[in-house]
Design a protein around this motif. Structure first.
Motif, PDB file in Angstrom:
ATOM      1  N   ASP A  45     -13.502 -74.228 -59.828  1.00 60.95           N
ATOM      2  CA  ASP A  45     -12.147 -74.686 -59.500  1.00 60.95           C
ATOM      3  C   ASP A  45     -11.699 -74.119 -58.155  1.00 60.95           C
ATOM      4  N   PRO A  46     -10.868 -74.843 -57.416  1.00 59.30           N
ATOM      5  CA  PRO A  46     -10.315 -74.293 -56.169  1.00 59.30           C
ATOM      6  C   PRO A  46      -9.458 -73.064 -56.462  1.00 59.30           C
ATOM      7  N   VAL A  47      -9.548 -72.060 -55.611  1.00 59.10           N
ATOM      8  CA  VAL A  47      -8.769 -70.832 -55.789  1.00 59.10           C
ATOM      9  C   VAL A  47      -7.319 -71.069 -55.371  1.00 59.10           C
ATOM     10  N   ASN A  48      -6.390 -70.747 -56.267  1.00 62.94           N
ATOM     11  CA  ASN A  48      -4.977 -70.834 -55.907  1.00 62.94           C
ATOM     12  C   ASN A  48      -4.262 -69.495 -56.017  1.00 62.94           C
ATOM     13  N   ARG A  86     -12.838 -62.647 -57.513  1.00 58.27           N
ATOM     14  CA  ARG A  86     -14.130 -63.095 -56.988  1.00 58.27           C
ATOM     15  C   ARG A  86     -13.996 -64.385 -56.190  1.00 58.27           C
ATOM     16  N   GLY A  87     -12.837 -65.012 -56.279  1.00 58.95           N
ATOM     17  CA  GLY A  87     -12.596 -66.221 -55.513  1.00 58.95           C
ATOM     18  C   GLY A  87     -12.109 -65.956 -54.102  1.00 58.95           C
ATOM     19  N   ILE A  88     -11.876 -64.680 -53.757  1.00 61.27           N
ATOM     20  CA  ILE A  88     -11.445 -64.332 -52.404  1.00 61.27           C
ATOM     21  C   ILE A  88     -12.600 -64.575 -51.440  1.00 61.27           C
ATOM     22  N   VAL A 131     -16.602 -67.733 -61.218  1.00 59.18           N
ATOM     23  CA  VAL A 131     -16.678 -67.396 -62.635  1.00 59.18           C
ATOM     24  C   VAL A 131     -15.548 -68.107 -63.370  1.00 59.18           C
ATOM     25  N   SER A 132     -15.603 -68.069 -64.694  1.00 63.98           N
ATOM     26  CA  SER A 132     -14.528 -68.591 -65.536  1.00 63.98           C
ATOM     27  C   SER A 132     -13.884 -67.432 -66.289  1.00 63.98           C
ATOM     28  N   ASP A 182       0.160 -65.949 -56.256  1.00 63.55           N
ATOM     29  CA  ASP A 182      -0.480 -66.917 -55.378  1.00 63.55           C
ATOM     30  C   ASP A 182      -1.226 -66.199 -54.250  1.00 63.55           C
ATOM     31  N   MET A 183      -2.225 -66.870 -53.687  1.00 69.72           N
ATOM     32  CA  MET A 183      -3.124 -66.238 -52.741  1.00 69.72           C
ATOM     33  C   MET A 183      -2.412 -65.762 -51.479  1.00 69.72           C
TER      34      MET A 183
END
Length: 236
Positions: free
Chosen positions: A47-50, A86-88, A96-97, A110-111
């Protein structure tokens, strides 16, 4: 994930613990708390990181696809732990999920605000770096164990780690409600193999059972199993 914002001033997560006190008001203004149900997926691999999440209550499993039908649990998160970090990076997708093992509450940041927090709070940035280093070390150890440690040792190590992280109930059982399938995914083994190994550990009086609950009866005996290596690399 169904998002229903909860109004709360609790500030006990990884970010709050290491951020400047002057930054707490900004955190309270930007964070969103949500209830999650048992089994609910918080975010999915690919999924896209938000943004990132923090666990306020309950327990969350973090895992990757092993193959089309299996998963490998990387870690369990509770007590203010960070999720989604880990999405950074440049790819901007979650590698990962994360799913709730029980009903609880998670916090979402939020990022954009998360990155601002990193720039403003040097102690938070340092502690996150240390967390990344520890997590990388554990991931490398887990991959080595998958290749070189017999499955019996991997199950023993999984039980030791769970006991260390979650402690024990008043009756002495590991204080987490974990299915045998999730235990297998954490140990990197099949359900059938873990079922057999659990029975062997009971017969050897290393653990005791009460329904799904497991208690360590002989810690040193379990620890000894984790120090053995397979004669050839195996994945079970």
């Amino acid at each position: 994930m169904v998002k229903k914002n909860l109004i709360t001033n609790d500030c006990t997560c990884f970010l709050c613990k290491h951020a400047l006190k002057e930054w707490h008001a900004a955190i309270l203004a930007h964070k969103k708390n949500f209830k999650v149900k048992k089994g609910e997926k918080i975010f999915k691999e690919g999924d896209p990181v938000n943004g990132v999440y923090f666990v306020y209550s309950g327990t969350v499993k973090v895992y990757k696809k092993w193959d089309a039908e299996k998963e490998l649990i990387i870690r369990f998160a509770n007590d203010g732990a960070i999720l989604g970090h880990r999405g950074i990076g440049n790819e901007a997708v979650y590698p990962v999920s994360a799913s709730a093992l029980e009903a609880g509450v998670v916090c979402f940041i939020d990022m954009e605000f998360f990155e601002a927090s990193l720039k403003v709070n040097p102690e938070f940035a340092y502690q996150l770096l240390m967390f990344f280093a520890d997590e990388l070390r554990e991931s490398e150890k887990k991959m080595r164990n998958l290749a070189h440690m017999p499955v019996k040792g991997r199950v023993a190590e999984a039980l030791i780690l769970l006991n260390k992280q979650f402690g024990t109930s008043p009756e002495g059982y590991i204080n987490i409600d974990l299915s045998r399938q999730d235990l297998a995914s954490y140990a990197g083994a099949t359900y059938e193999t873990v079922f057999r190994v659990i029975n062997e550990l009971v017969a050897e009086k290393l653990i005791t059972l009460s329904g799904k609950s497991i208690a360590i009866a002989n810690y040193d005996g379990l620890l000894q199993l984790t120090q053995q290596e397979a004669s050839v690399p195996v994945l079970v």
